[in-house]
Design a protein around this motif. Structure first.
Motif, short mmCIF file in Angstrom:
data_model
loop_
_atom_site.label_atom_id
_atom_site.label_comp_id
_atom_site.label_asym_id
_atom_site.label_seq_id
_atom_site.Cartn_x
_atom_site.Cartn_y
_atom_site.Cartn_z
N GLY A 50 0.83 -1.19 0.00
CA GLY A 50 0.00 0.00 0.00
C GLY A 50 0.87 1.24 0.00
N GLU A 51 0.25 2.37 -0.21
CA GLU A 51 1.00 3.62 -0.23
C GLU A 51 1.58 3.92 1.14
OE1 GLU A 51 -1.24 6.82 -1.78
OE2 GLU A 51 -1.85 5.77 -3.60
N SER A 52 2.59 4.75 1.14
CA SER A 52 3.21 5.16 2.40
C SER A 52 2.24 6.03 3.20
CB SER A 52 4.49 5.95 2.12
OG SER A 52 5.42 5.17 1.40
N LEU A 54 -0.12 4.87 5.30
CA LEU A 54 -1.41 4.26 5.59
C LEU A 54 -1.39 3.41 6.86
CD1 LEU A 54 -2.60 3.16 2.02
CD2 LEU A 54 -3.25 5.19 3.33
N LYS A 56 0.82 0.77 7.80
CA LYS A 56 1.09 -0.66 7.64
C LYS A 56 1.91 -1.20 8.81
CE LYS A 56 3.04 -0.16 3.60
NZ LYS A 56 2.87 1.29 3.38
N PHE A 169 -3.50 -2.51 1.57
CA PHE A 169 -4.08 -1.35 2.24
C PHE A 169 -4.66 -0.41 1.19
CE2 PHE A 169 -1.58 -3.22 5.43
CZ PHE A 169 -2.00 -2.74 6.67
N LYS A 171 -6.51 3.10 0.27
CA LYS A 171 -6.61 4.47 0.76
C LYS A 171 -8.07 4.84 0.97
CE LYS A 171 -4.57 9.01 -0.08
NZ LYS A 171 -3.75 9.81 -1.03
N THR A 173 -10.55 6.78 0.36
CA THR A 173 -11.04 7.91 -0.45
C THR A 173 -12.56 7.99 -0.46
OG1 THR A 173 -11.05 6.51 -2.43
CG2 THR A 173 -9.03 7.72 -1.96
N ASP A 181 -5.05 0.40 -7.59
CA ASP A 181 -5.54 -0.71 -6.77
C ASP A 181 -6.02 -1.87 -7.63
OD1 ASP A 181 -5.07 0.93 -4.56
OD2 ASP A 181 -7.08 1.78 -4.64
N ALA A 199 -7.53 1.17 5.14
CA ALA A 199 -6.67 1.77 6.16
C ALA A 199 -7.30 3.02 6.74
CB ALA A 199 -5.31 2.10 5.55
N LYS A 200 -6.92 3.32 7.98
CA LYS A 200 -7.36 4.54 8.68
C LYS A 200 -8.87 4.73 8.58
CE LYS A 200 -2.97 6.97 8.39
NZ LYS A 200 -2.26 8.20 8.04
#
Length: 443
Positions: A50-52, A54, A56, A169, A171, A173, A181, A199-200
């Protein structure tokens, strides 16, 4: 002790099922397997992508309630992890870097050799068209390494570092899956057990989370992406079936991770996040799906994830790899057979072979006869043509002879043809006239 048996129906495999009327003891085998597993321990490889930013690393540490994955700038945590035997190593120097963290965790005398594979840099570039490729190559390289160990002469020490599960993960949105993705999942879903994670989740309201989950599942179904879901079988009890159904209903998991303990209003300390409006508890199922994720990943379906990797994903990759190298398996070598059936099969094959040979010989004979008839017909036509030509030549020669005979005045009997206007009489007068003609020729 005497044990009796009762005959039952024959199964699909041909083996007769029998029901024991007394205790034998092989039902204790699971306990033996349990003791063996306790001695050997378990290994599990988990990949996160996943993107930084998030969370992990935070989620991994929250899952195992230990500093499994130290932060890059956390020197104290890194030193503590090194003291515990944690090994951090880089496995690639590409746009997307692959890093691996290994740790041995002990819980109730059960040892777990955990390897966490992280993918820092994924999705952080301006052009992310091929961002998934280094991750796929890493997964396939682990398959290749395991295949090479299987082909060794001595296989007593095989190290299994195949990826058993991948937490992807997403994002938060609120607008469904993005192109990166979808591309990532489509290229990796047949190589690893894919588990999507939102995530989040604390950045969205519960209603927004449910709507976002629905959009994600719709995109996954539309693109034919396969994700890991717990399934039940006939051996599961009603409680396990209900738990599996509840866990499957939470996918994709909307999670919140935290390594800190916060104090609630009643004075108890829980793992969560403190906000001005309240506390988000990590292990509160009313707040997020962290408990369901941990339940499936570690408590109830860890062995299923390992089996799915070994029996399904790896075997599919291994078969394709060996076929690409030109290996072909003869399945008849492993087939059980009845000698009488085999003899009958050989006789049928021999009869079919002889019938085929007879048909081929008959076809060859027919072809030869046709060729001979054609040659005879051609010879007959040639002889007829020669006869016709010779007959024509003879007719022409006969006509020419007839013309010559008419010109020479010779009849068919060989006598001269009399001149026109000369009368013939009885007696010798014609001869006298001919003598007079001879005399008159000189005058």
């Amino acid at each position: 002790m005497r044990v009796g048996t009762s005959m039952q129906a024959t199964g699909a495999s041909g083996a007769t099922k029998k029901k024991m009327t007394g205790y034998v003891g092989f039902s204790n085998y699971p306990n033996q397997e349990h003791r063996r597993s306790i001695k050997r321990g378990f290994s599990f490889t988990l990949m996160v992508a996943g993107e930084s930013g998030l969370g992990k690393s935070t989620l991994i540490n929250t899952l195992f309630e230990s500093k499994v994955y130290p932060g890059k700038d956390d020197n104290a945590a890194a030193a503590a992890a090194a003291a515990l035997g944690v090994v951090v190593g880089s496995e690639g120097a590409k746009t997307v870097e692959i890093t691996s963290v290994s740790a041995e965790i002990v819980e109730n005398n059960v040892k777990l050799r955990l390897s966490v594979v992280d993918t820092p840099g994924f999705g952080d570039s301006i052009n992310n068209d091929q961002a998934w490729k280094p991750i796929l190559e890493n997964i396939e390289s682990r398959f290749d390494a395991y295949l090479a160990q299987e082909n060794r002469v001595n296989r007593s020490k095989i190290v299994d570092n195949r990826v058993n599960a991948l937490l992807y993960f997403i994002k938060p949105t609120g607008h469904g899956l993005r192109a990166i993705d979808i591309e990532f999942m489509k290229n990796l879903h047949n190589k690893v057990n894919l588990i999507p994670v939102v995530a989040k989740a604390d950045t969205m309201t519960p209603r927004e989370v449910e709507q976002f989950k629905g959009k994600i599942l719709a995109d996954i179904n539309f693109h034919g992406i396969q994700i890991f879901k717990p399934v039940s079988d006939q051996f599961d009890d009603p409680e396990t079936i209900a738990d599996n159904k509840a866990i499957a209903g939470k996918i994709p998991f909307a999670v919140v991770g935290s390594e800190r303990l916060v104090e609630r209003s009643d004075g108890t300390r829980v793992r969560g996040r403190q906000y001005p409006w309240g506390i988000i508890e990590v292990e509160n199922e009313a707040h997020n799906d962290f408990v369901s994720l941990r339940q499936m990943l570690l408590r109830t379906h860890m062995e299923e994830l390992r089996d799915a990797t070994d029996v399904s994903l790896y075997e599919t990759y291994r078969t394709q790899k060996l076929l690409a190298l030109g290996h072909v398996q003869d399945n008849t070598v492993f087939r059980e057979f009845n000698p009488r059936q085999q003899l009958e099969e050989e006789e049928r094959v021999h009869a079919a072979k002889m019938q085929k040979l007879e048909a081929e010989m008959a076809a060859v004979f027919k072809q030869k006869v046709q060729e001979k008839e054609g040659k005879l017909r051609q010879s007959e036509d040639e002889l007829y043509s020669r006869h016709k030509d010779m007959k024509g030549v003879l007719e022409r020669q006969r006509g020419e002879l007839e013309d010559k005979k008419r010109r020479l005045g010779i009849s068919d009997a060989g006598m001269p043809v009399p001149a026109v206007g000369v009368q013939q009489h009885d007696g010798a007068q014609p001869a006298v006239q001919s003598k007079d003609k001879k005399k008159n020729r000189f005058f």
